[in-house]
Design an enzyme around this catalytic site. Structure first.
Site, PDB file in Angstrom:
ATOM      1  CG  HIS A   1       7.953  -8.094   1.782  1.00  0.00           C
ATOM      2  ND1 HIS A   1       8.514  -7.166   1.074  1.00  0.00           N
ATOM      3  CD2 HIS A   1       7.128  -8.907   1.142  1.00  0.00           C
ATOM      4  CE1 HIS A   1       8.439  -7.600  -0.281  1.00  0.00           C
ATOM      5  NE2 HIS A   1       7.318  -8.735  -0.133  1.00  0.00           N
ATOM      6  CG  ASP A   2      10.600  -4.474   2.420  1.00  0.00           C
ATOM      7  OD1 ASP A   2      11.403  -4.079   3.060  1.00  0.00           O
ATOM      8  OD2 ASP A   2      10.418  -5.613   1.819  1.00  0.00           O
TER       9      ASP A   2
ATOM     10  N   GLY B   1       3.879  -6.230  -1.194  1.00  0.00           N
ATOM     11  CA  GLY B   1       5.100  -5.569  -0.660  1.00  0.00           C
ATOM     12  C   GLY B   1       5.461  -4.167  -0.927  1.00  0.00           C
TER      13      GLY B   1
END
Length: 283
Positions: free
Chosen positions: A129-130, A147
Site C-alpha cells: 500500500h501507498d 508500505g
C-alpha cells in the site's frame, strides 16, 4: 514515443466476471476466470490473460498486461485500514507477471499505490500500500516491499530483495538479489547484502544509457569525495558540502537533491569506511 496500436474489438471470456459499473476500454481482452470489480477502469488494449483479480478504485493503463493469478487493487495489509475509498494506478504498457500482488493505498498514507509506465513486475513480487514506482522500473521475482516505498524511474530491484517501509530508492539505482534494504539508496547507487550496503555506482545502466566516459569519471570523483577510500577525516556533512561546491554535473546535483530531501530511513552507506568505488566500474 511508443507506437499506439489501434484498438480492436473488446473480448470478454464467458467465464470472466465483470461487475456492473466497471469501465472497459476498446480492444480490451479479459480472459478466462478473471474478476473485475465495479470501480475498476481498464483503458484501451489492456490484456488480463486469465485468473486475474482487479478490485477497488483501480485504473489499468493502456496496453498493460496481467498474467494469471496476479491481483491488483485489493485491500491493503494494514490493520488501520477501515475500508476507505483509496486507489491503485498502473501505468501504460506495464507488465505484471504471475502471482504478483499490488495493493491499493491507505487513508493514513498517500491514498494511492502508483506503478508507472513501461515497467515489469516479475512473478511473486509484492507492491504494498501507498508505494510509488516510477517509469521503466524492473522488479524481479519474489521482491517484497513494505508500505510507502518510493522507487525512482529506471531502478532495478533484483530477485528476493526486501525493502523496508518508507525507504526511497533513487533514479536508476540497483538493488542486488536477496538484499535487505532498510535505508534510502541514492540515485545511480548500487547496493548489496543484508543489511544492504553501498558498493558503487550502477555503471552498467550509465553506460547503456549513453552517459559519456568523462561524465562517469566526474561522477566517480564525486562519489570518492563523499565516500573516500580511506574513510576520510572530515565528517559526512563537510564532504557533502565539498561535492556541492566542486561538481556541477546534473546527475551529481540529482544525487545531492536526493540526499537533501526529507527521509524517514536515512541513507545506505558503504559496508566499511573507504569502500573502493573503482572496483565496480565497468562491471
Amino acid at each position: 514515443m511508443h507506437a499506439v496500436d489501434k484498438p480492436g474489438p473488446t473480448v470478454i471470456h464467458p467465464t470472466a466476471l465483470v461487475a456492473p459499473g466497471a469501465s472497459i476500454g476498446q480492444g480490451v481482452r479479459i480472459g478466462p476466470w478473471c474478476s473485475v470489480g465495479p470501480d475498476v477502469v481498464i483503458e484501451d488494449n489492456v490484456e488480463l490473460i486469465s485468473h486475474v483479480v482487479v478490485d477497488g478504485r483501480t485504473r489499468l493503463g493502456a496496453a498493460s498486461r496481467y498474467f494469471p493469478f496476479c491481483t491488483v487493487g485489493m485491500a491493503p495489509q494494514d490493520l488501520k485500514y477501515k475500508g476507505e475509498a483509496t486507489s491503485c494506478e498502473i501505468g501504460p504498457r506495464t507488465v505484471v507477471r504471475e502471482h504478483v500482488t499490488i495493493h491499493r493505498g491507505t487513508a493514513t498514507g498517500a491514498g494511492v499505490t502508483h506503478v508507472g509506465a513501461d515497467g515489469l513486475i516479475m512473478a511473486n513480487a509484492h507492491v504494498a500500500h501507498d508505494c510509488t514506482l516510477g517509469d521503466r522500473v524492473i522488479i524481479v521475482n519474489n521482491v517484497v516491499m513494505g508500505g510507502h516505498v518510493n522507487i525512482g524511474d529506471d531502478a532495478r530491484i533484483m530477485g528476493s530483495a526486501a525493502i523496508h517501509q518508507f525507504v526511497r530508492i533513487g533514479h536508476a539505482a540497483l538493488v542486488g538479489g536477496v538484499a535487505g534494504v532498510e535505508a534510502d539508496v541514492i540515485p545511480y547507487g548500487s547496493v548489496l547484502g543484508n543489511r544492504a550496503r553501498l558498493i558503487g555506482l550502477h555503471w552498467i545502466w550509465l553506460r547503456r544509457n549513453g552517459v559519456q566516459s568523462d561524465e562517469i569519471h566526474r561522477m566517480r570523483k564525486a562519489f570518492l569525495t563523499l565516500y573516500p577510500k580511506d574513510g576520510g577525516d572530515a565528517p559526512f556533512a563537510a564532504r557533502l558540502e565539498t561535492v556541492r561546491q566542486t561538481f556541477d554535473d546534473e546527475r551529481v546535483r540529482e544525487i545531492l537533491r536526493f540526499i537533501d530531501a526529507p527521509s524517514r530511513r536515512g541513507l545506505v552507506r558503504p559496508a566499511r569506511c573507504g569502500a573502493d568505488w573503482a572496483d565496480t566500474e565497468g562491471a
